[in-house]
Design an enzyme around this catalytic site. Sequence first.
Site, PDB file in Angstrom:
ATOM      1  N   CYS A 171      -4.091  10.627   0.272  1.00  0.00           N
ATOM      2  CA  CYS A 171      -3.237   9.435   0.163  1.00  0.00           C
ATOM      3  C   CYS A 171      -1.829   9.725  -0.353  1.00  0.00           C
ATOM      4  O   CYS A 171      -0.844   9.498   0.320  1.00  0.00           O
ATOM      5  CB  CYS A 171      -3.897   8.437  -0.786  1.00  0.00           C
ATOM      6  SG  CYS A 171      -5.615   8.169  -0.494  1.00  0.00           S
ATOM      7  N   LYS A 221       0.829  -1.212   0.000  1.00  0.00           N
ATOM      8  CA  LYS A 221       0.000   0.000   0.000  1.00  0.00           C
ATOM      9  C   LYS A 221       0.862   1.261   0.000  1.00  0.00           C
ATOM     10  O   LYS A 221       0.610   2.202  -0.779  1.00  0.00           O
ATOM     11  CB  LYS A 221      -0.918   0.024   1.223  1.00  0.00           C
ATOM     12  CG  LYS A 221      -1.800   1.273   1.272  1.00  0.00           C
ATOM     13  CD  LYS A 221      -2.761   1.336   0.112  1.00  0.00           C
ATOM     14  CE  LYS A 221      -3.396   2.711  -0.102  1.00  0.00           C
ATOM     15  NZ  LYS A 221      -3.868   3.447   1.005  1.00  0.00           N
TER      16      LYS A 221
HETATM   17  N1  SAJ Z   1      -1.831  14.169 -10.100  1.00  0.00           N
HETATM   18  C1  SAJ Z   1      -0.910  14.761 -10.957  1.00  0.00           C
HETATM   19  N2  SAJ Z   1      -0.489  14.058 -12.044  1.00  0.00           N
HETATM   20  C2  SAJ Z   1      -0.934  12.786 -12.307  1.00  0.00           C
HETATM   21  C3  SAJ Z   1      -1.869  12.209 -11.420  1.00  0.00           C
HETATM   22  C4  SAJ Z   1      -2.313  12.910 -10.327  1.00  0.00           C
HETATM   23  O1  SAJ Z   1      -0.472  15.907 -10.749  1.00  0.00           O
HETATM   24  O2  SAJ Z   1      -0.521  12.214 -13.314  1.00  0.00           O
HETATM   25  C5  SAJ Z   1      -2.247  14.894  -8.896  1.00  0.00           C
HETATM   26  C6  SAJ Z   1      -3.734  15.147  -8.824  1.00  0.00           C
HETATM   27  O3  SAJ Z   1      -4.065  16.387  -9.394  1.00  0.00           O
HETATM   28  C7  SAJ Z   1      -3.992  15.138  -7.313  1.00  0.00           C
HETATM   29  C8  SAJ Z   1      -2.953  14.161  -6.780  1.00  0.00           C
HETATM   30  O4  SAJ Z   1      -1.947  14.055  -7.793  1.00  0.00           O
HETATM   31  O5  SAJ Z   1      -3.743  16.412  -6.765  1.00  0.00           O
HETATM   32  C9  SAJ Z   1      -3.509  12.766  -6.464  1.00  0.00           C
HETATM   33  O6  SAJ Z   1      -4.209  12.366  -7.597  1.00  0.00           O
HETATM   34  P1  SAJ Z   1      -4.708  10.813  -7.731  1.00  0.00           P
HETATM   35  O7  SAJ Z   1      -5.271  10.652  -9.103  1.00  0.00           O
HETATM   36  O8  SAJ Z   1      -3.613   9.923  -7.327  1.00  0.00           O
HETATM   37  O9  SAJ Z   1      -5.962  10.751  -6.757  1.00  0.00           O
HETATM   38  P2  SAJ Z   1      -6.038  10.114  -5.301  1.00  0.00           P
HETATM   39  O10 SAJ Z   1      -5.202  10.843  -4.339  1.00  0.00           O
HETATM   40  O11 SAJ Z   1      -7.461   9.948  -4.972  1.00  0.00           O
HETATM   41  O12 SAJ Z   1      -5.356   8.701  -5.531  1.00  0.00           O
HETATM   42  C10 SAJ Z   1      -5.966   7.514  -5.140  1.00  0.00           C
HETATM   43  C11 SAJ Z   1      -4.824   6.634  -4.812  1.00  0.00           C
HETATM   44  N3  SAJ Z   1      -5.382   5.367  -4.378  1.00  0.00           N
HETATM   45  C12 SAJ Z   1      -5.202   5.009  -3.094  1.00  0.00           C
HETATM   46  O13 SAJ Z   1      -4.562   5.650  -2.308  1.00  0.00           O
HETATM   47  C13 SAJ Z   1      -5.821   3.742  -2.706  1.00  0.00           C
HETATM   48  C14 SAJ Z   1      -3.978   6.418  -6.045  1.00  0.00           C
HETATM   49  O14 SAJ Z   1      -2.938   5.490  -5.759  1.00  0.00           O
HETATM   50  C15 SAJ Z   1      -4.806   5.870  -7.160  1.00  0.00           C
HETATM   51  O15 SAJ Z   1      -4.009   5.749  -8.331  1.00  0.00           O
HETATM   52  C16 SAJ Z   1      -5.965   6.830  -7.438  1.00  0.00           C
HETATM   53  O16 SAJ Z   1      -6.720   6.980  -6.221  1.00  0.00           O
HETATM   54  C17 SAJ Z   1      -6.873   6.224  -8.480  1.00  0.00           C
HETATM   55  O17 SAJ Z   1      -6.740   6.659  -9.631  1.00  0.00           O
HETATM   56  O18 SAJ Z   1      -7.641   5.320  -8.132  1.00  0.00           O
END
Ligand code: SAJ
Length: 445
Positions: free
Chosen positions: A282, A228
């Site tokens: 996360c 995780k």
């Molecule tokens: N972000 C970027 N660039 C990217 C992807 C995300 O700048 O390429 C930023 C987003 O804007 C945000 C942050 O990162 O501010 C997090 O984005 P996220 O898409 O990872 O969203 P989260 O935080 O909800 O991520 C969760 C995480 N899952 C868990 O912790 C169980 C992540 O590992 C998953 O990949 C994501 O959900 C998902 O897509 O399911």
Amino acid sequence: MTAIRSDPSALLRKLDARSAQISVVGLGYVGLTVACALADKGFHVTGIDVDPGKVEAVSRGVYPLEASEPDLPAMVRSAVLAGTLGATQDYASCRDADIVIIAVQTPVDDVTKAPALGAFEAALRSTGANIHPGALVVIEPTIPPGTMRDVAIPLLTESSGLSPVDQFWVACCPERVMPGRLLANLIQYDRVIGGWTPEAAALAATLYRTFVTGALDEVDCLTAELVKTVENTYRDVQIAFANEVALLCEHYGADVFEVRDLVNKSPARAMHVPGAGVGGPCVPKDPWLLIANASHPGSTRIIRAARAVNDSMPIHMGELARTALAEAGRQLRGAKVLVLGYAYLENSSETRNSPSAALVAWLEEQGAEVRIHDPFVSGFDWDLEDARGGDCVIAMVAHTPYRALDLARLGARMRTRILVDGRRVFDRAAAESASWSYRCVGVGS
Ligand code: SAJ
């Protein structure tokens, strides 16, 4: 007197009959979702929380949390009406529980980034003090690798007086959820099932198989802790790489999004999306949990550097604004800045660890007058038609409504038309044809 060895078959029969009594400690985003999923399968679930407001709301069948989750409010209401979900502040309800799922938060300190496990340890102690022999305790929060061995097992053993090997069972099953898709992810995603003993892993797998459609991978607790924290650290490092390439493209005068598209045409490449920062409950937190118990900092250089890069991006948006204002003969001090987006993710109302919060704090330190807008966050969802006299707009979140923004109309109300785009929400040509001075993260002038 020899210790009485608990027999897992009794619990397996109850799981099969859906007659197991389940307590869920922590009615937050994770705990309440798990409680609903289990109640929906017919289990009798009692939620335990220290927050009387949450307990009172859930007892009335009301979903107590902010974020918009498509189906959870209705599930809370129907489960409470059906009598399969209740809530209390009293851990004594664990005495009747065959299974106790601990789902309390495991934050890190804002400044030191050290794990703050006080709530988690309190939940372990209170759970241990109330469980009966033959119970299964499942730990769901994301925890630093080694925490099951060094914290959870000792506290549960000490507070219960039972052996975690043959008198009760302990499993570590971290959640993979995303605000806005909590229930769907919980049900569909593959899941790691860490057991302190193989019997515990098998029992926990049987529990999750009642509602999880994804694969259940039974491993030991340390592996579960690492999977995780590593999976989110992987994402953080990948995003940091994309952000560093974005800064290079700005320097060289290229477009990082064009570069990324072409890089990703190469086999086995999956460059992430650069942007205005990394927020959420996360990804910014889990790298710190992963390295919390690392014996020597030298083995964590990339992870720490990635965190620093991602945390610098909101400020980089501010610096892009400062440069553009200077070219228009204005200083950041006294400038009126409109920040578009306060949630951490597009079309989300979740603001935990929002990159916009870091930007706003920095802008105000520089003496700018900041106004925040976000159509999904209460308090910031005012009508953009009321935006007047600004000098600079900084787009921090790619909310869908922003993509339809009439830049000519907004520009007509601005004192200076400067647009800094942190998520490539807008089209440069459209912005410039509406007389905006346009800057985008990762795109050199
Ligand atoms: N972000 C970027 N660039 C990217 C992807 C995300 O700048 O390429 C930023 C987003 O804007 C945000 C942050 O990162 O501010 C997090 O984005 P996220 O898409 O990872 O969203 P989260 O935080 O909800 O991520 C969760 C995480 N899952 C868990 O912790 C169980 C992540 O590992 C998953 O990949 C994501 O959900 C998902 O897509 O399911």
